[in-house]
Motif scaffolding. Sequence first.
Motif, PDB file in Angstrom:
ATOM      1  N   ILE A   1      -1.328  -0.448   0.847  1.00  0.00           N
ATOM      2  CA  ILE A   1      -1.872  -1.359   1.983  1.00  0.00           C
ATOM      3  C   ILE A   1      -0.985  -2.479   2.443  1.00  0.00           C
ATOM      4  O   ILE A   1      -0.966  -2.826   3.632  1.00  0.00           O
ATOM      5  N   GLY A   2       0.089  -2.828   1.387  1.00  0.00           N
ATOM      6  CA  GLY A   2       1.029  -3.623   1.922  1.00  0.00           C
ATOM      7  C   GLY A   2       2.287  -3.481   1.018  1.00  0.00           C
ATOM      8  O   GLY A   2       2.481  -4.089   0.128  1.00  0.00           O
ATOM      9  N   PRO A   3       3.186  -2.426   1.316  1.00  0.00           N
ATOM     10  CA  PRO A   3       3.888  -2.034   0.285  1.00  0.00           C
ATOM     11  C   PRO A   3       4.843  -3.247   0.097  1.00  0.00           C
ATOM     12  O   PRO A   3       5.235  -4.191   1.017  1.00  0.00           O
ATOM     13  N   LEU A   4       5.331  -3.460  -1.085  1.00  0.00           N
ATOM     14  CA  LEU A   4       6.393  -4.586  -1.642  1.00  0.00           C
ATOM     15  C   LEU A   4       7.356  -4.726  -0.808  1.00  0.00           C
ATOM     16  O   LEU A   4       7.786  -5.938  -0.228  1.00  0.00           O
ATOM     17  N   GLN A   5       8.215  -3.810  -0.592  1.00  0.00           N
ATOM     18  CA  GLN A   5       9.401  -4.033   0.457  1.00  0.00           C
ATOM     19  C   GLN A   5       8.967  -4.462   1.695  1.00  0.00           C
ATOM     20  O   GLN A   5       9.691  -5.463   2.409  1.00  0.00           O
ATOM     21  N   TRP A   6       8.055  -4.029   2.387  1.00  0.00           N
ATOM     22  CA  TRP A   6       7.577  -4.403   3.717  1.00  0.00           C
ATOM     23  C   TRP A   6       7.240  -6.041   3.497  1.00  0.00           C
ATOM     24  O   TRP A   6       7.605  -6.749   4.426  1.00  0.00           O
ATOM     25  N   THR A   7       6.458  -6.355   2.592  1.00  0.00           N
ATOM     26  CA  THR A   7       6.185  -7.943   2.189  1.00  0.00           C
ATOM     27  C   THR A   7       7.234  -8.421   2.081  1.00  0.00           C
ATOM     28  O   THR A   7       7.497  -9.542   2.824  1.00  0.00           O
TER      29      THR A   7
END
Length: 636
Positions: free
Chosen positions: A293-299
């Motif tokens: 849903i919201g991958p950590l690296q993207w975040t």
Amino acid sequence: MKPRGFAFAPKVGIVIALLLLSSGVFNAGVGFVRSDVAQADATPSPTPTDSSTTPTPSATPTPSATPTPSATPTPTDSSALGPPRKILTGWIPYYSMKTALPAAILNADLIPEVSPFWFSLKDQKTITDLYTPANPSVPMTVPLQSMQAAGFKIIPTITDGTDVNPKTGQVSQMVLSNLVANPTSRANVVNTILNLVVTNKFDGIDLDFENFAFVDSISTWPTTEIRWVQFLSDLSTALHAQGKILSITTPPLFDPSSGKKGYYVYAWSQVAAMIDELHIMAYDYSTSSPGPIGPLQWTTNAVTYAVSVIPASKIFIGIPGYGRDWVTKVVGTCPTLPINYSKAVAPGVVSTFVMHNAGTLASTYGATPTYNQTFAESSFTYQKIYNGTTASGTLTTCTAYRTAWYQDAASFTARANLVAQYRLGGLSEWTFGMEDPTAFQAIRVVALAISPDSVSAKLTADSTNISIGTPTNVTGTFVLPDKTPAAGIPVHLQTQSAGGVWTTVQDGVTGTDGTYPATLQLTGNTNIRMYSDATWQRLEGDTPTIAINVSRILSWSIPASMKAGITYPVVVHVLPAVLGVAVNLTNGSHAVTDATGTATFAVTNDSLGFIPFRVNIAPDSNYAGVQSRLVTVWVR
């Protein structure tokens, strides 16, 4: 709104509110925010990479190495720690009051503010109340009072509903962009929002204007970006003049040097000084195909860019209380009766579930969730069989292969650790009430580990009853939990006159003894308070309010002796000299000051003897009452 395609939903005042909620006073409304959002599963929202290319629908990412957040200790004895750092905010939608509000109130130790998701801007002079129609039996004042009793700041969210024609239902692009382009209509929008905030005594407003990103085409962004910045400048000025907060909620932006700009129309670097809070919608990465849903690296990429252009304390990471469930394959012919599954159960179709139902969904179909350390999210796959008949009545069955992704307690820990690492303002949950209780506890563990020191503050004055013109000496004293002075911290002295707003009159720094002395020249009754700035290491220290009562100055003359039956003038002078101050004489006479502050009595006594006289002025909102000394006159 957040997310596109999904929406669910020990003070006496708090207890009463919870009883009202648990007894069903609020409708347990569950539904989509609006029609275009309801279609978001079938039409995914893209993540733009730059202004010259068409965005590509999201796919499961293969991130580069994730930075390791700074170590966050796990408290072993919470009784030895201070209160948790309040690092959680979130939304309370009009359609899920029964679940969202109690979830926030029960975790008030983590939450400094909430955003009721209740309002939509329809045109330059109209904001629609979405709460009241959805909760007709519960006046808006009831949940607002519960929020205030819990100690929350109230910063409602307003969405952009200008794109939909109320008569035809037709969706148009750039409606709001064009409104804020014109100085007159832009001023109307600003005043309409300001009026909502001031009239309802809200602490601020949160703008969730997603049409720029998801309705207007990318080609319009360079034009809208300029208009958006000017609009925020005007709105910020208007709100800040009233002491109100300006918050914005946007999809992610990224460092342009990385080749991925994200939703650059929201111009983070240009609006940084205008806004007080930025809530990053760090979810909806995967929409059209299975993935986090919201991958950590993207975040993390969005956060690292944000902190490079905006003070970290203003930044909040959006966290989803929901998951998504994709159909990846279908074997067999799905029934059309008694329920038509022919379209609802097809490859690529996605549904949504709340976090606290994830475990039940997995166990019902014998699946075991797996936590992905790279994405910091959980997923599971399962098969679901659908039985029924075809339209002609023939028995049929199909098996859907499904994959679910969602964030859980461990996911929230990973994102709370980003708050600790970058010293951010906190997390923002869409929405309260969706989460599993363990998720709040996971946040609480991190919040306790980074708990700031409390600051004890008191304020003293050499006198709380003075005459106008007399200097008032006040001293603020600030002390840390171990009783050592809070030396060298910024403090602010504020005053409030009758019916007025709090105004900062002095800024300073505490001395080595933790004190800050000040001298004030007050012109009327005044409330005084002092506070120290909140920092990452310390909470704000607030003194109790001291009321300083200021009286007018009276001077008067009266003969020491009078002849009975003769009229004598008694003259009273009042400072400050203003017209219309009522002055009273002990013989029951009344007079009013003229513009010079002079009041004159005509006194006649028929009785012989020693007669006492005194003049006084009654208290009012601006001044304390005052009376002269008693004078005895010989009437002969």
